[in-house]
Scaffold this motif. Structure first.
Motif, PDB file in Angstrom:
ATOM      1  N   PHE A 170       0.698  -1.127  -0.085  1.00 18.28           N
ATOM      2  CA  PHE A 170      -0.072  -0.080   0.131  1.00 18.28           C
ATOM      3  C   PHE A 170       0.803   1.403   0.012  1.00 18.28           C
ATOM      4  O   PHE A 170       2.054   1.186   0.371  1.00 18.28           O
ATOM      5  N   GLN A 171       0.309   2.416  -0.184  1.00 19.12           N
ATOM      6  CA  GLN A 171       0.938   3.752  -0.367  1.00 19.12           C
ATOM      7  C   GLN A 171      -0.172   4.892  -0.134  1.00 19.12           C
ATOM      8  O   GLN A 171      -1.314   4.380  -0.316  1.00 19.12           O
ATOM      9  N   MET A 172       0.188   5.907  -0.013  1.00 13.73           N
ATOM     10  CA  MET A 172      -0.712   6.851   0.601  1.00 13.73           C
ATOM     11  C   MET A 172      -0.651   8.101  -0.609  1.00 13.73           C
ATOM     12  O   MET A 172       0.515   8.263  -1.634  1.00 13.73           O
ATOM     13  N   VAL A 173      -1.869   8.627  -0.873  1.00 13.41           N
ATOM     14  CA  VAL A 173      -1.805   9.558  -1.960  1.00 13.41           C
ATOM     15  C   VAL A 173      -2.503  10.650  -1.512  1.00 13.41           C
ATOM     16  O   VAL A 173      -3.464  10.638  -0.736  1.00 13.41           O
ATOM     17  N   LEU A 174      -2.065  12.031  -1.648  1.00 19.25           N
ATOM     18  CA  LEU A 174      -2.913  13.474  -1.163  1.00 19.25           C
ATOM     19  C   LEU A 174      -3.629  13.713  -2.302  1.00 19.25           C
ATOM     20  O   LEU A 174      -3.268  14.118  -3.337  1.00 19.25           O
ATOM     21  N   LEU A 175      -5.086  14.040  -2.028  1.00 22.53           N
ATOM     22  CA  LEU A 175      -6.031  14.333  -2.774  1.00 22.53           C
ATOM     23  C   LEU A 175      -6.729  15.455  -2.356  1.00 22.53           C
ATOM     24  O   LEU A 175      -7.322  15.505  -1.148  1.00 22.53           O
ATOM     25  N   GLU A 176      -7.000  16.515  -3.285  1.00 20.94           N
ATOM     26  CA  GLU A 176      -7.501  17.653  -3.073  1.00 20.94           C
ATOM     27  C   GLU A 176      -8.312  17.923  -4.074  1.00 20.94           C
ATOM     28  O   GLU A 176      -8.438  17.395  -5.294  1.00 20.94           O
ATOM     29  N   PRO A 177      -9.371  18.824  -4.015  1.00 24.51           N
ATOM     30  CA  PRO A 177     -10.618  19.000  -5.063  1.00 24.51           C
ATOM     31  C   PRO A 177      -9.789  19.357  -6.280  1.00 24.51           C
ATOM     32  O   PRO A 177      -9.008  20.104  -6.580  1.00 24.51           O
ATOM     33  N   ASN A 178     -10.529  18.678  -7.394  1.00 23.03           N
ATOM     34  CA  ASN A 178     -10.244  18.731  -8.919  1.00 23.03           C
ATOM     35  C   ASN A 178      -8.963  18.158  -9.116  1.00 23.03           C
ATOM     36  O   ASN A 178      -8.681  18.517 -10.340  1.00 23.03           O
ATOM     37  N   ASP A 179      -8.423  17.101  -8.289  1.00 24.48           N
ATOM     38  CA  ASP A 179      -7.226  16.671  -8.711  1.00 24.48           C
ATOM     39  C   ASP A 179      -7.571  15.417  -9.610  1.00 24.48           C
ATOM     40  O   ASP A 179      -8.662  14.996  -9.596  1.00 24.48           O
ATOM     41  N   SER A 180      -6.749  15.297 -10.662  1.00 23.61           N
ATOM     42  CA  SER A 180      -6.782  14.127 -11.727  1.00 23.61           C
ATOM     43  C   SER A 180      -5.514  13.339 -11.794  1.00 23.61           C
ATOM     44  O   SER A 180      -4.656  13.591 -12.568  1.00 23.61           O
ATOM     45  N   ILE A 181      -5.389  12.737 -10.697  1.00 21.25           N
ATOM     46  CA  ILE A 181      -4.031  11.855 -10.672  1.00 21.25           C
ATOM     47  C   ILE A 181      -4.074  10.578 -11.018  1.00 21.25           C
ATOM     48  O   ILE A 181      -4.902   9.533 -10.689  1.00 21.25           O
ATOM     49  N   MET A 182      -2.988  10.212 -11.770  1.00 18.18           N
ATOM     50  CA  MET A 182      -2.833   8.887 -12.583  1.00 18.18           C
ATOM     51  C   MET A 182      -1.350   8.434 -11.925  1.00 18.18           C
ATOM     52  O   MET A 182      -0.434   9.216 -11.658  1.00 18.18           O
ATOM     53  N   PHE A 183      -1.356   7.153 -11.753  1.00 18.82           N
ATOM     54  CA  PHE A 183       0.015   6.789 -11.106  1.00 18.82           C
ATOM     55  C   PHE A 183       0.545   5.485 -11.933  1.00 18.82           C
ATOM     56  O   PHE A 183      -0.590   4.638 -12.577  1.00 18.82           O
ATOM     57  N   ARG A 184       1.629   4.834 -12.178  1.00 16.53           N
ATOM     58  CA  ARG A 184       2.022   3.721 -12.610  1.00 16.53           C
ATOM     59  C   ARG A 184       3.050   3.213 -11.617  1.00 16.53           C
ATOM     60  O   ARG A 184       3.948   3.736 -11.062  1.00 16.53           O
ATOM     61  N   LEU A 185       2.979   1.948 -11.331  1.00 18.39           N
ATOM     62  CA  LEU A 185       3.999   1.050 -10.520  1.00 18.39           C
ATOM     63  C   LEU A 185       4.087  -0.244 -11.036  1.00 18.39           C
ATOM     64  O   LEU A 185       3.046  -0.764 -11.749  1.00 18.39           O
ATOM     65  N   ASN A 186       5.265  -0.720 -10.552  1.00 15.84           N
ATOM     66  CA  ASN A 186       5.485  -2.050 -10.648  1.00 15.84           C
ATOM     67  C   ASN A 186       5.676  -2.975  -9.299  1.00 15.84           C
ATOM     68  O   ASN A 186       6.482  -2.508  -8.763  1.00 15.84           O
ATOM     69  N   THR A 187       4.680  -3.919  -9.194  1.00  9.29           N
ATOM     70  CA  THR A 187       4.767  -4.403  -7.859  1.00  9.29           C
ATOM     71  C   THR A 187       5.974  -5.160  -7.343  1.00  9.29           C
ATOM     72  O   THR A 187       6.239  -5.369  -6.260  1.00  9.29           O
ATOM     73  N   LEU A 188       6.810  -5.217  -8.263  1.00 11.23           N
ATOM     74  CA  LEU A 188       8.216  -5.868  -8.140  1.00 11.23           C
ATOM     75  C   LEU A 188       9.021  -4.756  -7.264  1.00 11.23           C
ATOM     76  O   LEU A 188       9.876  -5.287  -6.428  1.00 11.23           O
ATOM     77  N   GLU A 189       8.857  -3.670  -7.327  1.00 10.30           N
ATOM     78  CA  GLU A 189       9.602  -2.506  -6.743  1.00 10.30           C
ATOM     79  C   GLU A 189       8.163  -1.508  -6.320  1.00 10.30           C
ATOM     80  O   GLU A 189       8.279  -0.384  -7.039  1.00 10.30           O
ATOM     81  N   PHE A 190       7.482  -1.849  -5.640  1.00  9.74           N
ATOM     82  CA  PHE A 190       6.062  -1.260  -5.539  1.00  9.74           C
ATOM     83  C   PHE A 190       6.449   0.526  -5.200  1.00  9.74           C
ATOM     84  O   PHE A 190       5.883   1.257  -6.081  1.00  9.74           O
ATOM     85  N   ASP A 191       7.215   0.839  -4.068  1.00  8.75           N
ATOM     86  CA  ASP A 191       7.513   2.109  -3.926  1.00  8.75           C
ATOM     87  C   ASP A 191       8.387   2.853  -4.741  1.00  8.75           C
ATOM     88  O   ASP A 191       8.158   3.955  -5.198  1.00  8.75           O
ATOM     89  N   GLU A 192       9.431   2.024  -5.151  1.00  9.55           N
ATOM     90  CA  GLU A 192      10.450   2.742  -5.951  1.00  9.55           C
ATOM     91  C   GLU A 192      10.156   3.038  -7.367  1.00  9.55           C
ATOM     92  O   GLU A 192      10.593   3.810  -7.962  1.00  9.55           O
TER      93      GLU A 192
END
Length: 473
Positions: free
Chosen positions: A83-105
Motif C-alpha cells: 500500500f501507499q498514500m496519496v494526497l487528494l484535493e478538490p479537482n485533482d486528476s491523478i494517475m499513477f504507474r507502478l511495478n509490484t516488483l518494486e512497489f514504492d520505488e
C-alpha cells in the motif's frame, strides 16, 4: 509510448466526466493507475481505515475512479498486500504507474496533483535510504550526532522551500510536508539511546545535551490529522519507548536495560494511557505493544500482567478478542507440544496435512505479499540454510488468501522453485492457530512432529545455534 497514450485517453475521459458534474455539489477528485505485474485484479481505496471502495482493474490492469464527496487529505490505495498514500484535493486528476516488483520505488504520478505526490513519495524513499545512514551516526557522541541529523533536516527544509517557490502549493500540502520533515527528525532523535552501541541506556540519557529533546514540549500526542500517517505513528512508538526509560529507571534497581522487562513494558503502557486521549491512537499503541510483548515473552506471569493491563484499559472489544485469541494460541504452541495438524495446498493444488510432510527436523517459515521485502530476503536466506543444513526439511507457507495462482505467480516471477512451497487451505483460521506475528516468526519442529521453538527467526543471531541444538540431540 503505451502509457502516455493511455494517459491521453484518460484525460479525454476525465474532461468528459467533469462536464457532467455541474449537478454535483460535493468536492471530487479522480484517481487512476496502471499496475505492472499485478498480483490480483483490484485496488482497495480507503481513508483513515475506512474502505471507500474496491476498484476492479480492467484487462490491461488499469483503472480510473472518481472520488465523490471528497474530503481533502491522505488516502491509501492497496494492491496485493502493498500500500501507499496519496494526497487528494478538490479537482485533482491523478494517475499513477507502478511495478509490484518494486512497489514504492517504481511509483510515479502524472496529471493534475502529481507534483505534490511525487514530492511526497520521493521524500518517503529518501527517508528509507537515510535511515541506514542515521543508524551509523548513532554511534557518534550526542553532540556530533545532533549536528548530523540537524544537517539532514536543514537540507530537507531547503529542498521544500525551493519546491514551494517553484509551485503553487496548498496549505494542506505544506502542513503534511513540514510534518514529514519534523517527525522524521524527531524519530531520529528518539532512536539514539537505543541504537547507540553503549549498553547502559541510563548513562546515555544522563549525558545527553539539555536541549536534545526540547521539541517534546510541542508534541501533540492526539493529532487527529496525522493519526493515519506512517512517520507520525513511527515517531510515537519510539517516543513512548524512550520516555518510558526515564520512568522505568526511577524505580529500577538494575541499570542494564532489557526491552523485554515486564516492568518497563507496563510503564510504557501506563504512559500511553496518561498522555493519549485520542481513542484510535491509544488503541493502536496499546495493541502494538501488547502483541509485541506476548510474542517475545515465554513467562506466563509476565504475559498475564501485560494482558490484564490491556484488557482493563482498552475499549476496543474487537482488539481485546484478537489479543486474547493470540495469547491462547501461544499457550498451545509451547516447546514439547505437538504441531497443529493444519491443511496445506501444494503447487499442484493438492491438499495435504502438514504433519504428513514432517518426518525430519523441520523449519517452517511464512511469507505474505504484504511484506514483499521480507519475502525476497527470507527466500534468499532459506536457500542458504538449505545448502548448509541438507538434513533439515524447510517448509515455506504463503499465508495470504488471494488464492494459489497469485502466490505461484509471485514465486515464478522471482524465479523461486515451488518445491516445498505451500499455501494454507484455510488462511485466516491457520494464521490464528499458529499466532503468526510478526512475519519473521519461524517454527523449529523435531522429527516426532513436536515443537522445539515457536518464536524462532531465521534472521536471528541465535537461529543456527537453535538448529544445531536440535540436530545434535
Amino acid at each position: 509510448m503505451k502509457f502516455n497514450y493511455w494517459i491521453l485517453c484518460v484525460a479525454i475521459i476525465l474532461t468528459g466526466c467533469k462536464k457532467d458534474n455541474t449537478q454535483n455539489n460535493g468536492e471530487y477528485a479522480f484517481l487512476g493507475g496502471e499496475i505492472i505485474n499485478a498480483n490480483n485484479n483490484f485496488v482497495v481505496l480507503s481513508k483513515s481505515k475506512h474502505i471507500i471502495d474496491t476498484i476492479k482493474l480492467d484487462g490491461n490492469n488499469r483503472f480510473v475512479y472518481k472520488v465523490n464527496n471528497l474530503k481533502s487529505g491522505l488516502y491509501t490505495f492497496k494492491h496485493g498486500g502493498e500500500f501507499q498514500m496519496v494526497l487528494l484535493e478538490p479537482n485533482d486528476s491523478i494517475m499513477f504507474r507502478l511495478n509490484t516488483l518494486e512497489f514504492d520505488e517504481s511509483l510515479v504520478y502524472t496529471g493534475e496533483g502529481a507534483k505534490k505526490n511525487n514530492y511526497l513519495i520521493n521524500e518517503f524513499l529518501r527517508n528509507e535510504i537515510e535511515e541506514k545512514k542515521v543508524f551509523k551516526y548513532c554511534q557518534l557522541n550526542a553532540e556530533d550526532y545532533q549536528r548530523e541529523v540537524d544537517s539532514l533536516k536543514n537540507a530537507k527544509l531547503k529542498k521544500l522551500k525551493k519546491f514551494k517557490s517553484k509551485y503553487d502549493t496548498s496549505d494542506l500540502f505544506n502542513k503534511i510536508a513540514h510534518a514529514n520533515i519534523e517527525y522524521n527528525y524527531y524519530f531520529n532523535k528518539e532512536i539514539y539511546p537505543f541504537v547507540h552501541y553503549r549498553g547502559n541506556k541510563n548513562d546515555i540519557l544522563n549525558t545527553l545535551p539539555e536541549d536534545f529533546y526540547n521539541y517534546r514540549k510541542n508534541i501533540n500526542y492526539n493529532d487527529t490529522f496525522l493519526k493515519d500517517y506512517f512517520v507520525y505513528n513511527t515517531f510515537l512508538r519510539w517516543n513512548f519507548s524512550n520516555i518510558s526509560l526515564k520512568e522505568h529507571y526511577k524505580h529500577s534497581e538494575n541499570n542494564h536495560f532489557k526491552s523485554s522487562n515486564v516492568c518497563y513494558n507496563l510503564d510504557r503502557l501506563a504512559l500511553i494511557d496518561s498522555l493519549v486521549t485520542n481513542n484510535q491512537i491509544k488503541e493502536d499503541l496499546f495493541y502494538h505493544y501488547t502483541i509485541t510483548f506476548l510474542n517475545k515473552s515465554d513467562n506466563d506471569k509476565n504475559n498475564n500482567a501485560i494482558l490484564k493491563f490491556y484488557t482493563n484499559k482498552s475499549s476496543n472489544n474487537e482488539g481485546k478478542e484478537d489479543i486474547t485469541r493470540y495469547a491462547n494460541a501461544l499457550n498451545k504452541l509451547k516447546p514439547g507440544a505437538p504441531f497443529p495438524a493444519l491443511k496445506l495446498i501444494d503447487a499442484s493444488n493438492t491438499e495435504t496435512n502438514i504433519n504428513t510432510i514432517i518426518n525430519l527436523p523441520t523449519v517452517i517459515c511464512f511469507w505474505s505479499q504484504t511484506y514483499y521485502e521480507h519475502f525476497k530476503e527470507s527466500q534468499h536466506k532459506i536457500r542458504e540454510l538449505k545448502t548448509k543444513y541438507p538434513e533439515v526439511n524447510f517448509i515455506v507457507i504463503n499465508i495470504d488468501d488471494y488464492g494459489l495462482e497469485a502466490s505461484l505467480k509471485t514465486l515464478k516471477r522471482n524465479r523461486i522453485p515451488v518445491k516445498n512451497q505451500y499455501q494454507f487451505k484455510n488462511p485466516r483460521e491457520s494464521r490464528e492457530v499458529l499466532a503468526i506475528y510478526p512475519m519473521t516468526k519461524t517454527f523449529i519442529i523435531d522429527e516426532r512432529k513436536n515443537i522445539v521453538k515457536s518464536k524462532a527467526n531465521i534472521f536471528g543471531r541465535h537461529f543456527e545455534d537453535q538448529l544445531l541444538g536440535l540436530l545434535n540431540k
